[in-house]
Design an enzyme around this catalytic site. Structure first.
Site, short mmCIF file in Angstrom:
data_model
loop_
_atom_site.label_atom_id
_atom_site.label_comp_id
_atom_site.label_asym_id
_atom_site.label_seq_id
_atom_site.Cartn_x
_atom_site.Cartn_y
_atom_site.Cartn_z
CG ASP A 84 49.41 60.65 -3.05
OD1 ASP A 84 50.38 60.28 -3.74
OD2 ASP A 84 48.23 60.52 -3.43
C1 BGC Z 1 49.25 58.88 -6.46
C2 BGC Z 1 49.68 57.73 -5.58
C3 BGC Z 1 50.96 57.14 -6.11
C4 BGC Z 1 52.02 58.23 -6.17
C5 BGC Z 1 53.36 57.75 -6.70
C6 BGC Z 1 50.36 59.90 -6.65
O1 BGC Z 1 50.00 60.83 -7.59
O2 BGC Z 1 48.11 59.52 -5.91
O3 BGC Z 1 48.67 56.76 -5.53
O4 BGC Z 1 51.38 56.08 -5.31
O5 BGC Z 1 51.56 59.26 -7.02
O6 BGC Z 1 53.28 57.45 -8.04
#
Ligand code: BGC
Length: 755
Positions: free
Chosen positions: A229
């Site tokens: 993530d």
């Molecule tokens: C989120 C993800 C997301 C990623 C990119 C993170 O903060 O938890 O779900 O895909 O950001 O935007």
């Protein structure tokens, strides 16, 4: 096209290999031009594309795309094929935008209604979440675009999401928090998996060999690559060794340098790094090959129509005392800011820059319905304006029916924080109560990503939950309210009466460093059923404008053994006047006497479309796995021999048919016999029962020593219970010196019997 990836990897320098394991920027992997390695573009996800506008520098400024129903809505469809259709439409847009991997679906379990991201997630139940995820992934990937199933694993809150440890037993992890990922991996092989921010039992998901390698790859046979993530990496070197291939968005080279240094120092094997690079390049080239085919035309208008169609199937009719569908030609007042500006998506990384949003008011006007509008309360604030409030009440009193469009303002519910309560804004609750007092035909339409307390539920005639239905939500609400479509959604989560009733009320969101999942496997309906608690609306609930009757429920056999299966059949008939869809739900209840099992668990479901008068038979196949729980002593799934009930019905609390099946298995749980093994345990095991009965017969009354107390009747029950829980060493304690010599040979005989 054939690519010899191991050979390419052999030509890469150590620095290039480390570099390939982190992003070039927010949304791209790195290219290596001299070797023809292209870049891969990823994009949020999950219910539409948030693709960075190539003309803008800001990673959060995205291109116009269609916002489809959010996870909470898709889940309410109880329809994996609908999830597939949504995925396919998103996949087509992704191809048109040049996106190689869509960052979704998001399938974390809804442990508490307060989790700020519940609107993106599917369910409190892992079977439902897993089947929908598989449908969605198959849809996206059918277009030659990959997915990234997230957030792996046990990321069920936003509070301190980047560091808190989700602490739970292995059984809880295996039964509740992992199976949705497992189903999705096994049924649809997502190209990538996104690991979560949090720790699980103290180990960062981004460093967990158990999660990223042992379970995901060895047990489930996952073939793609794992990405972090955004910002989930703590110790990059540990991560590579554990199976985390790609760091996103990257650390400006800091972590790449650590990988290089570790390989040089011999603390990270180059083979582990090569593996990560190979996995990443497999997908990078796969995406490039798919992208070589002509991309479909971007059809935002067509996709808008699809979004509205899907939203109709996702709405849940929670209550209807007869006012719905509204009578065409009747005079109806729409109240509430959400009628004009519906809330249709949540905040954070899944936020879509939409082309157009349908409102219920505009749709009613375009259909020439007799609808007037009073705002009553705004959609974005908890604000009561007296004159507006009273205008709404008197308009309601004068109309044939009042429809209040209520919901959570965006500021109440978003990625990044959890809710602190489950209430709607006070201004909305007050107005609903006042309108209901003057208008018996009051309908409440809800726009919310998760359950809210509804103190007025008994006072209003009908409640229609649209969840966060995407940009076509207004068209869907219009069709459902006026009977042009028939509601067929079901609740993917329990709606409790109050926050204090929820399973993890005392343990959510933890102290910041740790959150103890003390409720164990008793999440959602498993908890409310075990506690026999009243709820506002149960898991699986949802009404229709037609009626369904269940008939001829039957099993193909009354018993089956490990390795075999049994089929369950039931016929469902539409006995009303409108075409409709019923969701047949199959739950299993363990009646073998095994302790610690929830009263019932969803194992199968299917959505069937039925014309008026039409009857269809549905069939499910059950195997030992469907009866099983995760047994920590065995380290595997296990179903005890004995009786199981198969419950078929319309919701978790509306069961129409109950069948009984006997299961047999040669497998046994380990039975450790020592001085503290009880007489009860020994009496229950067919290998030791006769031996212990003989000992009891010899010992006579000595063992209970008159301590059973009280009256004759009390003592016969008490004696039985006392004996049941008496440990073997009691034979010495109560039997005196004569019995003392017995214990060692007895243990030997008993142990020999279970060999
Ligand atoms: C989120 C993800 C997301 C990623 C990119 C993170 O903060 O938890 O779900 O895909 O950001 O935007």
């Amino acid at each position: 096209m054939e690519h010899n990836i191991p050979e390419l990897v052999a030509q890469l320098t150590l620095e290039e290999k480390a570099g390939l394991c982190s992003g070039a920027d927010f949304w791209h992997t790195k290219a290596v031009e001299r070797l023809g390695i292209p870049t891969l573009m990823v994009s949020d996800g999950p219910h539409g594309l948030r693709t960075q506008d190539p003309e803008r520098d800001d990673p959060n400024h995205s291109r116009k795309a269609v916002c489809f129903p959010a996870g909470c809505s898709v889940a309410a469809s109880f329809d994996p094929d609908l999830a597939r259709r949504e995925g396919a439409a998103i996949g087509r847009e992704a191809r048109a935008f040049g996106v190689g991997v869509v960052l979704g679906p998001a399938i974390n379990i809804k442990r508490s209604p307060l989790c700020g991201r519940n609107f993106e997630y599917y369910s409190e139940d892992p079977v439902l979440a897993g089947e929908l995820a598989a449908g969605y992934i198959n849809g996206v990937q059918s277009q030659g675009v990959g997915t990234s199933i997230k957030h792996f694993a046990a990321n069920s809150q936003e509070y301190r999401r980047m560091s808190a440890s989700s602490d739970m037993t292995e059984r809880t992890l295996r039964e509740i928090y992992l199976p949705a990922f497992e189903t999705a991996v096994k049924k649809s092989q997502p190209w990538t998996v996104m690991c979560s921010y949090n720790r699980v039992n103290d180990v960062f998901a981004s460093e967990s060999r158990m999660l990223l390698t042992d379970i995901l790859r060895t047990e489930w046979n996952f073939k793609g690559f794992v990405m972090s993530d955004w910002g989930a990496v703590a110790d990059r070197v540990k991560g590579v060794a554990a199976g985390l291939d790609l760091e996103m968005p990257g650390s400006g080279g800091v972590n790449d340098a650590k990988i290089v240094a570790a390989v040089k120092a011999g603390t990270l094997s180059e083979a582990a790094l090569n593996k990560a690079v190979i996995r990443i390049l497999n997908i990078v080239f796969r995406a490039a090959d798919e992208a070589a085919a002509p991309a479909p035309e971007l059809d935002l208008k067509g996709d808008h129509t699809i979004a509205a169609e899907l939203a109709k199937e996702c709405a849940v009719l929670l209550q209807n005392r007869g006012v719905l569908p509204l009578k065409k030609g009747s005079k109806v007042v729409y109240i509430g800011g959400f009628a004009k500006t519906p809330r249709y998506q949540g905040g954070g990384s899944s936020h879509i820059n939409t082309i157009r949003v349908d409102s219920a008011l505009e749709m009613a006007e375009s259909h020439g319905r007799r609808v007037s509008y009073v705002e009553g309360f705004p959609a974005d604030l908890d604000q009561r304006e007296e004159e507006e409030f009273l205008r709404a009440v008197s308009a309601a009193a004068e109309a044939d029916a009042a429809v209040i469009f209520a919901g959570l303002p965006e500021s109440f519910e978003s990625e990044g924080f959890d809710r602190s309560h489950m209430r709607l804004p006070e201004s909305q609750n007050n107005l609903i109560a006042r309108v209901a007092a003057v208008q018996k035909n009051t309908v409440v339409v809800l726009h919310t990503g998760s359950p809210v307390e509804c103190p007025w539920a008994n006072d209003v005639n009908a409640v229609l939950c649209m969840y966060l239905g995407g940009e076509g939500v207004g068209a869907a609400a219009d069709a459902l309210l006026w009977g042009d479509a028939n509601p067929s959604g079901r609740l993917p989560e329990t709606w409790p009466l109050r926050l204090e009733d929820t399973p993890c009320y005392l343990d959510f969101p933890g102290d910041g460093r740790h959150v103890e999942y003390r409720e164990g496997v008793y999440v959602g309906y498993r908890w409310y059923d075990a506690r026999k608690m009243p709820v506002l609306w149960p898991f699986g609930h949802g009404l229709s404008y037609t009626g369904f009757v269940y008939r001829n429920a039957q099993l193909t056999a009354d018993e089956f053994a490990e390795g075999d299966s049994v089929r369950v059949r039931v016929s469902v008939k539409n006995v009303g006047m409108m075409p409709g869809k019923e969701v047949v739900q199959l739950y299993v209840a363990d009646c073998t006497g095994t302790t610690g099992r929830p009263p019932k668990e969803l194992r199968k479901f299917v959505k069937v479309k039925l014309e008026p008068g039409e009857e269809k038979q549905v069939e499910f196949t059950l195997t030992a796995q469907d009866l099983s729980y995760y047994d920590e002593t065995l380290g595997s799934w296990y179903a005890a021999p004995g009786e199981y009930k198969i419950l078929l019905g319309h919701s978790s609390r509306d069961i129409h048919a109950t069948l009984s099946v006997r299961f047999s298995t040669p497998r046994r749980r380990p039975f450790v016999i020592d001085e503290n093994t009880t007489i009860g345990e020994l009496s229950k095991d067919d290998r030791t029962a006769a031996i212990i009965q003989q000992v009891l017969a010899q010992a006579g009354n000595a063992l209970t020593g008159g301590n059973a107390g009280g009256s004759e009747i009390a003592s016969s029950e008490a004696v039985a219970q006392m004996l049941d829980s008496m440990p073997l060493r009691g034979i010495v304690n109560f039997g005196g010196p004569a019995a003392a010599g017995m214990i060692t040979p007895l243990l030997e005989i008993l142990r020999a019997a279970i060999q």
